[in-house]
Motif scaffolding. Structure first.
Motif, PDB file in Angstrom:
ATOM      1  N   LEU A 160       0.849  -1.089   0.129  1.00  0.00           N
ATOM      2  CA  LEU A 160      -0.043   0.118   0.008  1.00  0.00           C
ATOM      3  C   LEU A 160       0.761   1.203   0.006  1.00  0.00           C
ATOM      4  CD1 LEU A 160      -3.076   0.900   0.041  1.00  0.00           C
ATOM      5  CD2 LEU A 160      -2.836   0.903   2.552  1.00  0.00           C
ATOM      6  N   ASN A 161       2.235   1.240   0.699  1.00  0.00           N
ATOM      7  CA  ASN A 161       3.014   2.355   0.792  1.00  0.00           C
ATOM      8  C   ASN A 161       3.462   2.663  -0.477  1.00  0.00           C
ATOM      9  OD1 ASN A 161       3.864   4.445   2.668  1.00  0.00           O
ATOM     10  ND2 ASN A 161       5.829   3.285   2.377  1.00  0.00           N
ATOM     11  N   GLU A 162       3.664   1.829  -1.153  1.00  0.00           N
ATOM     12  CA  GLU A 162       4.179   1.887  -2.621  1.00  0.00           C
ATOM     13  C   GLU A 162       3.358   2.260  -3.680  1.00  0.00           C
ATOM     14  OE1 GLU A 162       7.857   1.761  -3.188  1.00  0.00           O
ATOM     15  OE2 GLU A 162       7.888   1.400  -1.073  1.00  0.00           O
ATOM     16  N   LEU A 163       2.112   1.917  -3.658  1.00  0.00           N
ATOM     17  CA  LEU A 163       1.014   1.977  -4.538  1.00  0.00           C
ATOM     18  C   LEU A 163       0.816   3.503  -4.939  1.00  0.00           C
ATOM     19  CD1 LEU A 163      -1.749  -0.612  -3.835  1.00  0.00           C
ATOM     20  CD2 LEU A 163       0.211  -0.484  -5.605  1.00  0.00           C
ATOM     21  N   ASP A 164       0.809   3.917  -6.098  1.00  0.00           N
ATOM     22  CA  ASP A 164       0.486   5.361  -6.511  1.00  0.00           C
ATOM     23  C   ASP A 164      -0.754   5.153  -7.316  1.00  0.00           C
ATOM     24  OD1 ASP A 164       0.457   7.852  -6.662  1.00  0.00           O
ATOM     25  OD2 ASP A 164       2.085   8.033  -8.358  1.00  0.00           O
ATOM     26  N   LEU A 165      -1.858   4.853  -6.974  1.00  0.00           N
ATOM     27  CA  LEU A 165      -2.888   4.618  -7.720  1.00  0.00           C
ATOM     28  C   LEU A 165      -3.950   5.685  -7.159  1.00  0.00           C
ATOM     29  CD1 LEU A 165      -3.151   0.631  -7.992  1.00  0.00           C
ATOM     30  CD2 LEU A 165      -2.558   2.399 -10.125  1.00  0.00           C
ATOM     31  N   PRO A 166      -4.641   6.282  -8.020  1.00  0.00           N
ATOM     32  CA  PRO A 166      -5.857   7.314  -7.670  1.00  0.00           C
ATOM     33  C   PRO A 166      -7.174   6.737  -7.164  1.00  0.00           C
ATOM     34  CG  PRO A 166      -6.098   6.887 -10.173  1.00  0.00           C
ATOM     35  CD  PRO A 166      -4.847   6.017  -9.666  1.00  0.00           C
ATOM     36  N   SER A 167      -7.724   5.848  -7.214  1.00  0.00           N
ATOM     37  CA  SER A 167      -8.884   5.217  -6.874  1.00  0.00           C
ATOM     38  C   SER A 167      -8.936   4.135  -5.787  1.00  0.00           C
ATOM     39  CB  SER A 167      -9.762   4.927  -7.813  1.00  0.00           C
ATOM     40  OG  SER A 167      -9.570   3.983  -8.515  1.00  0.00           O
ATOM     41  N   TRP A 168      -9.744   3.950  -4.869  1.00  0.00           N
ATOM     42  CA  TRP A 168      -9.507   3.141  -3.631  1.00  0.00           C
ATOM     43  C   TRP A 168      -9.810   1.634  -4.503  1.00  0.00           C
ATOM     44  CZ3 TRP A 168     -13.611  -0.471  -2.930  1.00  0.00           C
ATOM     45  CH2 TRP A 168     -14.542  -0.200  -3.632  1.00  0.00           C
ATOM     46  N   TRP A 169     -10.705   1.607  -5.491  1.00  0.00           N
ATOM     47  CA  TRP A 169     -10.863   0.169  -6.165  1.00  0.00           C
ATOM     48  C   TRP A 169      -9.788  -0.331  -6.908  1.00  0.00           C
ATOM     49  CZ3 TRP A 169     -10.601  -0.909 -11.214  1.00  0.00           C
ATOM     50  CH2 TRP A 169     -10.698   0.142 -12.061  1.00  0.00           C
ATOM     51  N   GLU A 170      -8.809   0.614  -7.412  1.00  0.00           N
ATOM     52  CA  GLU A 170      -7.458   0.162  -8.104  1.00  0.00           C
ATOM     53  C   GLU A 170      -6.760  -0.245  -6.884  1.00  0.00           C
ATOM     54  OE1 GLU A 170      -7.009   2.844 -12.013  1.00  0.00           O
ATOM     55  OE2 GLU A 170      -6.803   3.874 -10.193  1.00  0.00           O
ATOM     56  N   ARG A 171      -6.613   0.456  -5.839  1.00  0.00           N
ATOM     57  CA  ARG A 171      -5.518  -0.060  -4.801  1.00  0.00           C
ATOM     58  C   ARG A 171      -6.053  -1.180  -4.281  1.00  0.00           C
ATOM     59  NH1 ARG A 171      -6.171   5.429  -3.720  1.00  0.00           N
ATOM     60  NH2 ARG A 171      -7.688   5.121  -1.727  1.00  0.00           N
ATOM     61  N   ALA A 172      -7.358  -1.522  -4.065  1.00  0.00           N
ATOM     62  CA  ALA A 172      -7.872  -2.759  -3.679  1.00  0.00           C
ATOM     63  C   ALA A 172      -7.592  -4.010  -4.385  1.00  0.00           C
ATOM     64  CB  ALA A 172      -9.268  -2.518  -3.378  1.00  0.00           C
ATOM     65  N   LEU A 173      -7.772  -3.697  -5.711  1.00  0.00           N
ATOM     66  CA  LEU A 173      -7.545  -4.831  -6.603  1.00  0.00           C
ATOM     67  C   LEU A 173      -5.896  -5.186  -6.660  1.00  0.00           C
ATOM     68  CD1 LEU A 173      -8.609  -6.493  -8.767  1.00  0.00           C
ATOM     69  CD2 LEU A 173      -8.286  -5.026 -10.652  1.00  0.00           C
ATOM     70  N   ALA A 174      -4.959  -4.028  -6.731  1.00  0.00           N
ATOM     71  CA  ALA A 174      -3.559  -4.164  -6.576  1.00  0.00           C
ATOM     72  C   ALA A 174      -3.306  -4.862  -5.508  1.00  0.00           C
ATOM     73  CB  ALA A 174      -2.939  -3.142  -6.895  1.00  0.00           C
ATOM     74  N   LEU A 175      -3.893  -4.814  -4.369  1.00  0.00           N
ATOM     75  CA  LEU A 175      -3.561  -5.498  -3.155  1.00  0.00           C
ATOM     76  C   LEU A 175      -3.931  -6.905  -2.932  1.00  0.00           C
ATOM     77  CD1 LEU A 175      -4.585  -2.707  -0.416  1.00  0.00           C
ATOM     78  CD2 LEU A 175      -2.281  -3.616  -0.636  1.00  0.00           C
ATOM     79  N   ALA A 176      -5.252  -7.018  -3.767  1.00  0.00           N
ATOM     80  CA  ALA A 176      -5.569  -8.175  -3.960  1.00  0.00           C
ATOM     81  C   ALA A 176      -4.796  -9.211  -4.606  1.00  0.00           C
ATOM     82  CB  ALA A 176      -7.112  -8.576  -4.408  1.00  0.00           C
ATOM     83  N   LEU A 177      -4.327  -8.696  -5.851  1.00  0.00           N
ATOM     84  CA  LEU A 177      -3.275  -9.343  -6.742  1.00  0.00           C
ATOM     85  C   LEU A 177      -1.922  -9.716  -5.976  1.00  0.00           C
ATOM     86  CD1 LEU A 177      -3.837  -7.401  -9.986  1.00  0.00           C
ATOM     87  CD2 LEU A 177      -4.407  -9.703  -9.689  1.00  0.00           C
TER      88      LEU A 177
END
Length: 315
Positions: A160-177
């Motif tokens: 999460l600290n490394e992600l630079d995605l604008p919306s919560w659902w994009e961050r959620a999907l990246a975390l899930a992946l």
């Protein structure tokens, strides 16, 4: 002028292209963020085989599968929603959660070192008499899932600290992946490791002399590999835990540990020429591990000697 249907189809195509781009961005971001969790992944993969060591071979894969399911539950059900809420409403808390996890890893690693040096053991191990194998297995799986929860929290927080995605659902999907990929990779590798001796034993019974020799090599190597993994797991706990503390304290404005660790790194780089990159990194990792060891030893002393936590189990 395009009709309503044509305009609608055009809008749909634009949305589809944007969605495809978003998915691509998410996969790239997840890959980059996931690479930052390598230290914790090494720790997880190295520590997990200890939870099946000494138990019946027929129970090894079922135990690993139980831990795998628990790990996925930890990441996707318990941690992912909380991580997204934090990123939306309280992003400043992420670094403190990282440091709490780093302190826990440092404590776990330091306690293992102290036990190896003759300190008291805390909690039942396979060296003790096991009177109820089913109950012991249940407790061991529960213990593994609890440890995985801490490691998974670190993986999710680092990601999460490394992600630079604008919306919560994009961050959620990246975390899930990242969560699913790491879980499959770690516990898939662990399953192979703990079954290597069984594979070797099977090969020794074949008629082919080459297969027999390789089988005996596997059987003889597995105990040494598990011992090596135990050492690697302890070192990884200290390195990762200490590194998180070094980075985290720097992020909140306390630079002493950060300056010391990087000062050693730059000094080694300046003195080692062609090997400066590798040796500089190794020196930084060693200083981080030393910081983790000292911090973990202090925490263990306070818990066991001052507060008496685990004192009864140690006798």
């Amino acid at each position: 002028m395009p009709t309503g249907l044509v305009a609608l189809l055009d809008d749909v195509s634009v949305i589809a292209r944007a969605a495809a781009a978003s998915v691509d961005d998410i996969s790239v971001a997840a890959g980059k963020a996931g690479s930052k969790t390598a230290g914790v992944v090494i720790d997880d993969a190295a520590v997990t085989p200890s939870y099946v060591t000494g138990l019946s071979p027929s129970r090894e894969l079922p135990i690993i599968w139980s831990i795998t399911k628990g790990s996925l539950f930890n990441k996707l059900v318990l941690l992912l929603p909380g991580a997204i809420l934090l990123s939306e409403f309280l992003p400043g808390a992420i670094i403190w959660i990282l440091m709490l996890g780093g302190a826990f890893l440092s404590y776990e690693g330091a306690e293992k070192v102290m036990e190896k040096l003759g300190g008291a053991k805390h909690g039942k191990t396979v060296e003790d008499e096991i009177r109820d194998p089913a109950e012991f297995e249940k407790k061991r799986v529960a213990g593994a899932i609890r440890t995985d929860l801490i490691l998974s929290a670190e993986i999710m927080a680092i990601t999460l600290n490394e992600l630079d995605l604008p919306s919560w659902w994009e961050r959620a999907l990246a975390l899930a992946l990242v969560g699913v990929a790491v879980t499959v990779a770690v516990y898939g590798a662990v399953a192979v490791i703990v079954k290597l001796d069984d594979i070797g034993l099977h090969l020794t019974k074949r008629d082919n002399p080459a297969s027999q020799r390789f089988g005996r090599f596997l059987v003889d190597s597995v105990p040494k590999l598990l011992t090596l993994l135990s050492v690697v797991g302890t070192v990884a706990m200290l390195w990762v835990g200490g590194g998180i503390i070094v980075h985290g304290t720097h992020e909140v404005g306390f630079d002493v540990l950060y300056d010391f660790a990087h000062g050693v790194e730059y000094a080694v780089k300046g003195a080692t020429g062609a090997l400066s990159g590798v040796l500089g990194w190794a020196s930084y990792a060693a200083v981080s591990a030393l910081i983790g060891l000292v911090l973990g030893a202090v925490i263990a002393f306070v818990l066991h000697k001052v507060l008496g936590v685990g004192a009864e189990e140690a006798h």
